[in-house]
Design an enzyme around this catalytic site. Structure first.
Site, short mmCIF file in Angstrom:
data_model
loop_
_atom_site.label_atom_id
_atom_site.label_comp_id
_atom_site.label_asym_id
_atom_site.label_seq_id
_atom_site.Cartn_x
_atom_site.Cartn_y
_atom_site.Cartn_z
N VAL A 9 8.70 -2.27 -4.63
CA VAL A 9 10.05 -2.65 -4.93
C VAL A 9 10.56 -3.15 -5.59
O VAL A 9 9.71 -4.37 -6.41
CB VAL A 9 10.39 -3.32 -2.94
CG1 VAL A 9 12.21 -3.66 -3.30
CG2 VAL A 9 9.52 -2.82 -1.94
N ASP B 97 5.36 0.15 11.29
CA ASP B 97 4.57 -0.91 10.60
C ASP B 97 5.84 -1.79 10.77
O ASP B 97 6.29 -3.04 9.86
CB ASP B 97 5.26 -0.12 9.09
CG ASP B 97 4.22 -1.03 8.05
OD1 ASP B 97 3.15 -2.22 9.02
OD2 ASP B 97 4.44 -1.09 7.32
N GLY C 24 0.81 -1.27 -0.04
CA GLY C 24 -0.03 0.17 -0.47
C GLY C 24 0.45 1.70 -0.12
O GLY C 24 0.22 2.26 -0.61
N MET C 25 2.06 1.05 0.64
CA MET C 25 3.19 2.51 0.73
C MET C 25 3.77 2.32 -0.81
O MET C 25 4.14 4.16 -0.32
CB MET C 25 3.46 2.56 2.32
CG MET C 25 2.13 2.32 3.23
SD MET C 25 3.51 2.56 4.36
CE MET C 25 2.30 2.19 6.15
N ALA C 26 4.49 1.68 -0.94
CA ALA C 26 5.53 1.76 -2.08
C ALA C 26 5.61 0.15 -2.65
O ALA C 26 4.88 -0.51 -2.25
CB ALA C 26 6.47 1.79 -1.56
#
Length: 628
Positions: free
Chosen positions: A26, A137, A22-24
């Site tokens: 990779v 997190d 949800g945030m990044a």
């Protein structure tokens, strides 16, 4: 998010996508300047309102710089950052070993192994909290496992980078302030603290012990309702024979009210250490589950040879008498007396015949001056057990010759095993102590340690109680300056940090042994994970002495060595007196420390960090070039 595979973000060429959350997203990328693989984490911004984007990008740079300064051996370090088409990204080392989540395979692990894997993470979080940084997190998929089995905490502070907890400008549901099943109750109301990280790590431990998370549901809201209304499921109902102390530990760490949890992450780490007290030595990494994604077979450990290849008969006799010897002065006196009784008749005969025997301080332990007419006739030829004094510090002799360096059974940077020939040298019998280092500080040459405490002691450096404990909180430059300042009280030659090759030969000898004493490890031989919980007095482990009479070459503190680091250096290093790469970004440390697991204190293990790195488990010892 746009797929970036095949594109270049500055010097980083994107090779493949490793994961998406949800945030990044990779990616695995190739650093064209340093010619190495890296991980590039591209932060998602599509769910931010336009009015928040500019403010978030400005905040990103400030927070990324703070993360880059967060240096700990169990935290994945941010090495660079940038921006690509309004998308900020972070660059970190590429770790192909998989995640803790993959290692668990949704099955419980033994509680002892669970603690040993999580202890370094708890200490890393404690370190970060004392730098006023919160993870936000913590979860099993954010704990990576290196190829050598070391746990590494990733995604530190990603939520804070975009100020997710303080802005009301989020327009979508793809981003959040954490992962629902690992979030502490207070996080649902926007109140995040170090206690929240403790709760999340407690969930990870619960998951490791039971194979399930304490609260699970189809939606984040349902997880929050369960957490607020239902009691914590007792872990013992899912895992038979779970010790009561482990269940109580979990109940405290997962308390609904933050004030009812451990007072700090450091206290939580101490509770984990205490739970291991009295347990058997840690298992080798190979006994732990392997990640599902790993398919390559691993080489079996090489069994050490049964015999010692020594320099000479006299040296062999001394080496065989070395294990478990008592304090040096008393033992040396005994050995000298025995050698005098054995060899004096030969010496008298030599004097009568006018023969100069090659017998020196290695046999009689006479030092550089020698004693009487025999010393006048003899040409000093040091042997194993010889020593010199350097500013009150004993340095033991390591004879010239070849040994096998490296290992085929662990990390790639230990490969291949190769023969290295070294000139003779001396190396400190013990790690440099607080008292010894203080003499350099008092002389106005050395800077004092960056901190005067240790992990559990508020007053450490400068406290007479710990004078004979290893100095810590010294970076590579400080260690190098001390060794250069400290010369031998007699003789000539250069005092300096040992090279990697010198350190490894001094630690393991000539027979390829895994540890300085041979094979197998326990808390009678070294100070490693959960044995003591902090540094111990140098020379405390009489069963852990190396073939050349050196103490604490495994555990206690990591030791700086002279070399720059190159992961492939062993493939092309000189076969004679290798000095390491001529340039680099990181320096090498050897020997492991009191917080490391058994496989990290092996004599062949290599660890690296910035030359300005300091911590409560990093020290050093010096070497001295033997004069011709």
């Amino acid at each position: 998010m746009t797929n970036l595979i095949g594109q270049s973000l500055g010097r980083y060429h994107i090779l493949e996508q490793l994961g998406e959350g949800g945030m990044a997203t990779v990616y695995k990328a190739y650093d064209t300047r340093l010619e190495t693989d890296v991980a590039v984490k591209v932060i998602r911004t599509e769910n931010l309102a336009p009015s928040a984007l500019e403010r978030s990008l400005k905040r990103f740079e400030r927070e990324a710089k703070a993360l880059a300064r967060l240096t700990h051996p169990n935290i994945v370090k941010v090495t660079d950052f940038g921006e690509y088409k309004d998308k900020p990204y972070l660059v970190m080392p590429y770790l192909p070993g998989g995640t803790l989540k993959q290692w668990m395979k949704d099955k419980p692990l033994a509680w002892e192994d669970s603690i040993r894997l999580l202890l370094p993470i708890a200490r890393a979080l404690d370190f970060a909290h004392r730098q006023n940084m919160i993870h936000r997190d913590v979860k099993s998929s954010n704990i990576l496992i290196t190829a050598d089995g070391e746990p590494m905490l990733a995604d530190f502070g990603i939520a804070k980078i975009l100020n997710l907890e303080e802005t009301a400008d989020l327009t979508g549901t793809g981003m959040g302030i954490g992962t629902p099943e690992y979030m502490a109750p207070e996080q649902w109301t926007g109140k995040t603290s170090a206690f929240s990280d403790q709760y999340a790590l407690g969930v990870v431990l619960y998951e490791m012990l039971t194979g399930r998370k304490p609260y699970s549901a189809e939606t984040p809201a349902a997880v929050a309702i369960k957490q607020a209304s239902e009691p914590l499921p007792r872990p013992s109902q899912f895992t038979r024979d779970l010790p009561e102390k482990m269940e109580k530990l979990l109940l405290k760490a997962l308390a609904r009210n933050p004030e009812d949890r451990y007072a700090s992450m450091g206290e939580f780490a101490k509770a984990l250490e205490s739970a291991l007290s009295g347990q058997q030595a840690p298992q080798r990494k190979d006994s732990l589950p392997r990640p599902k994604t790993e398919e390559k077979s691993r080489a079996e450990p090489i069994e050490a040879a049964k015999t010692h290849d020594t320099q000479a008969t006299i040296d062999q006799q001394w080496e065989e008498s070395a294990p478990k010897r008592e304090a040096q002065p008393k033992e040396l006196t005994r050995v000298r007396e025995e050698n005098w009784r054995k060899w004096l008749p030969l010496g008298v005969l030599a004097i009568l015949l006018g023969i100069a025997l090659p017998i020196g301080n290695g046999l009689f332990g006479l030092g550089k001056q020698g004693v009487g007419p025999l010393a006048a006739l003899a040409t000093p030829t040091p042997g194993i057990g010889s020593f010199i004094e350097s500013d009150g510090v004993t340095m033991m002799f390591v004879p010239a010759g070849a040994f096998s360096m490296g290992s085929e059974s662990r990390s790639d940077d230990e490969k291949p095993i190769h023969s290295v020939t070294l000139d003779a040298y001396y190396i400190d019998k013990y790690e440099v102590t607080n008292a010894a280092y203080k003499r350099c500080v008092d002389a106005g040459v050395c800077d004092p340690p960056k901190q005067s405490n240790s992990y559990t002691r508020d007053a450490y450096y400068g406290n007479p109680e710990f004078d004979e404990y290893p100095v810590i909180y010294v970076d590579w430059n400080m260690a190098n300056a001390y060794c250069e300042w400290r010369g031998p009280s007699t003789g000539s030659g250069q005092t300096r940090l040992p090279t990697e090759a010198e350190w490894e030969k001094a630690a393991r000898g000539l027979d390829g042994r895994t540890y300085p004493w041979g094979e197998n490890i326990d808390c009678d031989k070294a100070n490693y994970s959960s044995c003591a919980g902090d540094t111990t007095k140098v020379g405390s482990y009489l069963d852990g002495v190396s073939p050349y009479g050196l103490y604490d070459m495994a555990g206690n503190v990591w030791e700086w060595v002279a070399d720059w680091y190159d992961s492939s250096y062993y493939s092309n290093s000189p076969s004679s007196n290798p000095l390491g790469p001529s340039l680099g970004e990181y320096r090498v440390l050897r020997g492991g420390s009191w917080y490391n697991l058994d496989y990290s204190v092996r004599s062949a293990n290599r660890y690296v960090n910035s030359p300005v790195f300091i911590n409560y488990y990093v020290g050093f010892r010096c070497a001295h070039s033997s004069p011709p």
